[in-house]
Design a protein around this motif. Structure first.
Motif, mmCIF file in Angstrom:
data_model
loop_
_atom_site.group_PDB
_atom_site.id
_atom_site.type_symbol
_atom_site.label_atom_id
_atom_site.label_comp_id
_atom_site.label_asym_id
_atom_site.label_seq_id
_atom_site.Cartn_x
_atom_site.Cartn_y
_atom_site.Cartn_z
ATOM 1 N N PRO A 215 -7.011 -5.174 -16.136
ATOM 2 C CA PRO A 215 -5.915 -4.268 -15.762
ATOM 3 C C PRO A 215 -4.574 -4.835 -16.234
ATOM 4 C CG PRO A 215 -6.540 -5.563 -13.866
ATOM 5 C CD PRO A 215 -7.516 -5.915 -14.956
ATOM 6 N N TYR A 216 -3.721 -3.944 -16.738
ATOM 7 C CA TYR A 216 -2.484 -4.390 -17.369
ATOM 8 C C TYR A 216 -1.549 -5.022 -16.348
ATOM 9 C CZ TYR A 216 1.802 -4.492 -20.044
ATOM 10 O OH TYR A 216 2.939 -4.917 -20.669
ATOM 11 N N GLY A 217 -1.018 -6.194 -16.701
ATOM 12 C CA GLY A 217 -0.011 -6.796 -15.838
ATOM 13 C C GLY A 217 0.104 -8.293 -16.011
ATOM 14 N N TYR A 218 1.161 -8.820 -15.423
ATOM 15 C CA TYR A 218 1.407 -10.259 -15.378
ATOM 16 C C TYR A 218 1.148 -10.677 -13.938
ATOM 17 C CZ TYR A 218 3.391 -9.790 -20.020
ATOM 18 O OH TYR A 218 3.559 -9.544 -21.367
ATOM 19 N N TRP A 219 -0.095 -11.077 -13.656
ATOM 20 C CA TRP A 219 -0.574 -11.247 -12.300
ATOM 21 C C TRP A 219 -0.339 -12.661 -11.791
ATOM 22 C CZ3 TRP A 219 -1.599 -6.529 -10.759
ATOM 23 C CH2 TRP A 219 -2.058 -5.593 -11.689
ATOM 24 N N GLN A 220 -0.061 -12.761 -10.504
ATOM 25 C CA GLN A 220 0.150 -14.064 -9.878
ATOM 26 C C GLN A 220 -0.610 -14.144 -8.560
ATOM 27 O OE1 GLN A 220 4.151 -15.130 -8.785
ATOM 28 N NE2 GLN A 220 3.650 -17.295 -8.913
ATOM 29 N N TYR A 221 -1.271 -15.280 -8.373
ATOM 30 C CA TYR A 221 -2.052 -15.540 -7.167
ATOM 31 C C TYR A 221 -1.650 -16.879 -6.565
ATOM 32 C CZ TYR A 221 -5.497 -11.821 -8.102
ATOM 33 O OH TYR A 221 -6.112 -10.617 -8.294
ATOM 34 N N LEU A 222 -1.674 -16.952 -5.231
ATOM 35 C CA LEU A 222 -1.634 -18.224 -4.525
ATOM 36 C C LEU A 222 -2.995 -18.400 -3.875
ATOM 37 C CD1 LEU A 222 1.857 -18.375 -2.757
ATOM 38 C CD2 LEU A 222 1.184 -19.317 -4.963
ATOM 39 N N VAL A 223 -3.685 -19.483 -4.244
ATOM 40 C CA VAL A 223 -5.054 -19.731 -3.783
ATOM 41 C C VAL A 223 -5.076 -21.027 -2.983
ATOM 42 C CG1 VAL A 223 -7.439 -20.119 -4.487
ATOM 43 C CG2 VAL A 223 -5.989 -18.542 -5.799
ATOM 44 N N ASP A 224 -5.592 -20.964 -1.756
ATOM 45 C CA ASP A 224 -5.720 -22.148 -0.909
ATOM 46 C C ASP A 224 -6.576 -23.180 -1.642
ATOM 47 O OD1 ASP A 224 -6.571 -24.042 1.050
ATOM 48 O OD2 ASP A 224 -6.180 -22.585 2.645
ATOM 49 N N GLY A 247 3.914 -4.702 -5.747
ATOM 50 C CA GLY A 247 3.142 -5.824 -5.242
ATOM 51 C C GLY A 247 1.647 -5.555 -5.204
ATOM 52 N N HIS A 248 1.231 -4.365 -5.616
ATOM 53 C CA HIS A 248 -0.183 -4.006 -5.553
ATOM 54 C C HIS A 248 -0.930 -4.590 -6.751
ATOM 55 C CE1 HIS A 248 -3.823 -1.669 -5.011
ATOM 56 N NE2 HIS A 248 -3.691 -1.161 -6.222
ATOM 57 N N VAL A 249 -2.080 -5.162 -6.485
ATOM 58 C CA VAL A 249 -2.912 -5.714 -7.551
ATOM 59 C C VAL A 249 -4.062 -4.764 -7.840
ATOM 60 C CG1 VAL A 249 -4.416 -7.602 -8.237
ATOM 61 C CG2 VAL A 249 -2.299 -8.087 -7.016
ATOM 62 N N GLU A 250 -4.043 -4.204 -9.024
ATOM 63 C CA GLU A 250 -5.142 -3.334 -9.427
ATOM 64 C C GLU A 250 -6.344 -4.187 -9.809
ATOM 65 O OE1 GLU A 250 -3.881 -0.810 -12.567
ATOM 66 O OE2 GLU A 250 -2.004 -0.245 -11.571
ATOM 67 N N ARG A 251 -7.512 -3.565 -9.857
ATOM 68 C CA ARG A 251 -8.714 -4.249 -10.308
ATOM 69 C C ARG A 251 -9.287 -3.490 -11.490
ATOM 70 N NH1 ARG A 251 -13.096 -5.216 -7.840
ATOM 71 N NH2 ARG A 251 -13.197 -7.472 -8.138
ATOM 72 N N GLY A 252 -9.837 -4.247 -12.398
ATOM 73 C CA GLY A 252 -10.495 -3.628 -13.521
ATOM 74 C C GLY A 252 -11.794 -2.969 -13.102
ATOM 75 N N THR A 253 -12.405 -2.243 -14.015
ATOM 76 C CA THR A 253 -13.682 -1.581 -13.745
ATOM 77 C C THR A 253 -14.715 -2.090 -14.726
ATOM 78 O OG1 THR A 253 -13.086 0.254 -15.207
ATOM 79 C CG2 THR A 253 -12.546 0.497 -12.868
ATOM 80 N N GLY A 254 -15.957 -2.003 -14.323
ATOM 81 C CA GLY A 254 -17.026 -2.426 -15.215
ATOM 82 C C GLY A 254 -17.245 -3.926 -15.189
ATOM 83 N N PRO A 255 -18.070 -4.433 -16.119
ATOM 84 C CA PRO A 255 -18.392 -5.857 -16.164
ATOM 85 C C PRO A 255 -17.145 -6.718 -16.393
ATOM 86 C CG PRO A 255 -19.876 -4.582 -17.564
ATOM 87 C CD PRO A 255 -18.780 -3.668 -17.147
#
Length: 655
Positions: A215-224, A247-255
């Motif tokens: 999914p298109y974007g410049y995504w950022q995560y904070l992971v414990d 602030g919404h994170v989309e998810r891709g579809t398929g494999p």
């Protein structure tokens, strides 16, 4: 609307309640010199280091800092650090302030601003910072503090090792995104181990950044780093018109795609480009600077023609009277070819669709809308002129370089954005999408996006939490609205609307229902200091959070112009006001006070400060019953402001 806007706010989420309770209204001490955190920390959020406060021994002033005479940049930095160390108990620092690292030194119209990042065990504390403002005489005048206090022992012992490794943290983010097979990588990922303040302690987290087009974007995560739990996730590129996507994170579809293969392909592309450059004939070509011209909208056809019936599919002839020939300054000319590459903007192609920037053999761009050469010329002209204008105001160090812009990018999407520098958080790159009305056919869109770059250069990547997202968008809208005033019919037609052409509304069945934004909200809409304002957030009465910040700024500008003041005055005040604020968790009433202080200092004894106070009071951003709340402590306030009271109550305590 359309337009992804990559802002400098890269961690906060629209409904996020930050650690330690975030920053609701700050309480004030009895002197009115300081405001304090109300999230469990007992340290000041904001200090005014006035002569009165020094006399009352609220601050320790090191003897070295009192030496009179010219000081070098190095000695000034030393004085500031000594001041922080001498007042370490006040700000929750260790005795030597060794946990602070100077990450930014800025010069504004009124002095210098030293921004320090907090570290624990050598790792960055996310949102932990303190900003010290020094006037032109070398005196510390303000301290804006967002340090999270810790003991010397705790600081020395914070060296935990992560249970998870970087690959596992990256995999968690990748799987959560569900990056699709066939996706392309937009930039190489980064995975950094940092501390996240949480429940009066510090959590070790991975700060993961991934940029892909599906999914298109410049995504950022904070992971414990211990459990692998996702603490935060967001798209660093914020959709301009739809709050529900903020602030919404989309998810891709398929494999899910194999990330290693995608990263290898991206790295191979980088190597191929380098090899191509190395294998190119070594022919020395002399480049020179030369001027040209372009056919542009200055700023948009709706305003120029005063015709709100224009639509994207209107006849080409309907726009003929809207074109203007404007100069293109300081273009690069090589081998007789003119390129849209100058001292303040460089049109490049870094994002799909692949479309090499247009050039000219005579320096004249004559293409009209529908031709990407028109979009190239529009983008170069308006950014170049905006930077020259900002420099003319005296801000010589804001984006003092050519910013790279893809005038036909965003992977073909109907969006536009600013992406800050991944390391510093300062101004980075701009990309404009096409579709329906091409974004960069409307100068308001170009000015707004460049406004994000301007703002990022001042606030860097610590602009997050509190009301920051709404204020960032509001500043971009203010910049577009105030620059529009100088344009043909800009002060006479839809003056209080932003995106007059791009936001043509639901009247065009081929376009989404984006109708732009306003900078003249009804004063029935009031700021609530106990809540947090995200970007594009509906706040009642048909209003959007961005408009709540842009409206008082622009209405103050109109009032000053109506009183015979040049528009440059208001622009200086608004930009100057953004300097020196500890931007993590900043609230509207804090930035309003900084704006008023800028007006007081730049135009002492004039109507400017009173005008801004009045407009902030209209929306309850400054307390409507006390005109001194947003003024410099110890000053006589702003006499003559409509609605200002004198009940003597410390209104800051209500905030």
């Amino acid at each position: 609307m359309k337009m992804l806007v990559l802002k400098a706010s890269i961690i906060s989420l629209c409904c996020l309640v930050l650690v330690f309770g975030q920053f609701p209204a700050q309480a004030a001490d009895i002197t009115g010199q300081s405001t304090y955190h109300t999230d469990g920390r007992t340290t000041p959020r904001l200090d005014f280091v006035t002569p009165e406060a020094i006399e009352r021994k609220m601050f320790v002033i090191p003897s070295d800092a009192m030496v009179i005479g010219e000081k070098t940049a190095k000695s000034m930095r030393n004085d500031v650090l000594q001041f922080l160390a001498a007042n370490s108990n006040r700000y929750g620092l260790t005795d030597s302030a060794a946990e602070l690292k100077l990450v930014d030194e800025q010069e504004s119209l009124l002095g210098k601003h030293y921004r320090y990042q907090q570290f624990l065990g050598g790792r960055e504390v996310i949102t932990g910072e303190i900003v010290v403002t020094v006037d032109k005489n070398g005196n510390v005048t303000r301290v804006s503090n967002n340090v999270y206090p810790t003991t010397t022992t705790a600081a020395a012992n914070k060296n935990e090792l992560a249970v998870l490794d970087q690959e596992r943290a990256l995999d968690i983010a990748w799987q959560d995104l569900n990056v699709e097979q066939g996706a392309e990588v937009l930039e190489l990922p980064s995975v950094d181990l940092k501390y996240w303040p949480s429940e009066n302690s510090f959590m070790l987290v991975y700060d993961v950044m991934v940029a892909v087009n599906k999914p298109y974007g410049y995504w950022q995560y904070l992971v414990d780093a211990e459990t692998g739990e996702i603490i935060q996730k967001q798209n660093r590129a914020t959709n301009l018109g739809e709050h529900e996507k903020s602030g919404h994170v989309e998810r891709g579809t398929g494999p899910v795609a194999d990330r290693r293969n995608l990263f290898r392909a991206y790295e191979l592309k980088i190597v191929e480009n380098r090899m191509k450059n190395l294998s190119a004939p070594l022919v020395e070509v002399a480049a020179e600077s030369a001027d040209g011209t372009a056919l542009v909208f200055d700023g948009d056809p709706v305003t120029t023609l005063q015709d709100a019936t224009l639509r994207d599919d209107s006849l080409a002839s309907a726009f003929d009277q809207a074109y203007r020939t404007r100069p293109l300054q300081d273009l690069r000319r090589e081998s007789g070819v003119f390129h849209l590459d100058g001292p303040w903007v460089r049109i490049v192609d870094f994002e799909s669709p692949t479309d090499e920037p247009s050039t000219s053999t005579d320096g004249n761009w004559t293409a009209k809308r529908g031709d990407t050469a028109f979009n190239d010329a529009m983008t170069y002209y308006h950014i170049d002129q905006t930077q020259r204008y900002i420099q003319s105001l005296g801000f010589a160090n804001i984006i003092a370089r050519p910013i790279e812009v893809d005038a036909n990018g965003v992977s073909g999407n109907d969006n536009s954005y600013h992406r800050p520098n991944g390391v510093t958080g300062k101004s980075g790159i701009l990309s404009f999408g096409h579709g329906c009305v091409d974004d960069n056919e409307d100068a308001d869109v170009i000015w707004h996006e460049y406004g994000h770059a301007v703002h990022a250069d001042v606030a860097a990547n610590r602009w997050r939490g509190g009301d920051t997202r709404a204020m960032g968008e509001g500043f971009g809208d203010y910049l577009a609205a105030t620059l529009s005033l100088r344009k043909e019919n800009g002060n006479a037609f839809q003056t209080n609307k932003v995106f007059n052409w791009d936001g043509i509304g639901t009247g065009d069945p081929n376009c989404r229902g984006w109708s732009g934004r306003r900078v003249n909200l009804s004063t029935d809409v009031k700021y609530d200091p106990s809540r947090f304002y995200s970007d594009h957030q509906p706040i009642g009465g048909g209003a959007i959070s961005d408009e709540l910040w842009a409206s008082p700024l622009f209405q103050a500008q109109l009032m000053l112009i109506g009183a015979g003041k040049p528009p440059e005055d208001g622009d200086k005040i608004v930009i100057q006001g953004m300097f020196g604020l500890s931007s993590s968790g900043a609230k509207m009433h804090e930035l309003a006070q900084f704006t008023v202080l800028a007006a007081q200092s730049l135009f002492p004894g004039d109507i400017h400060a009173a005008t801004f106070i009045r407009k902030f009071q209209d929306y309850n951003i400054c307390n409507p019953n006390d005109s001194t709340v947003c003024a410099m402590p110890g000053s006589p306030g702003a006499p003559g402001v409509a609605g200002a009271g004198s009940d003597g109550e410390n209104a800051a305590a209500k905030r």
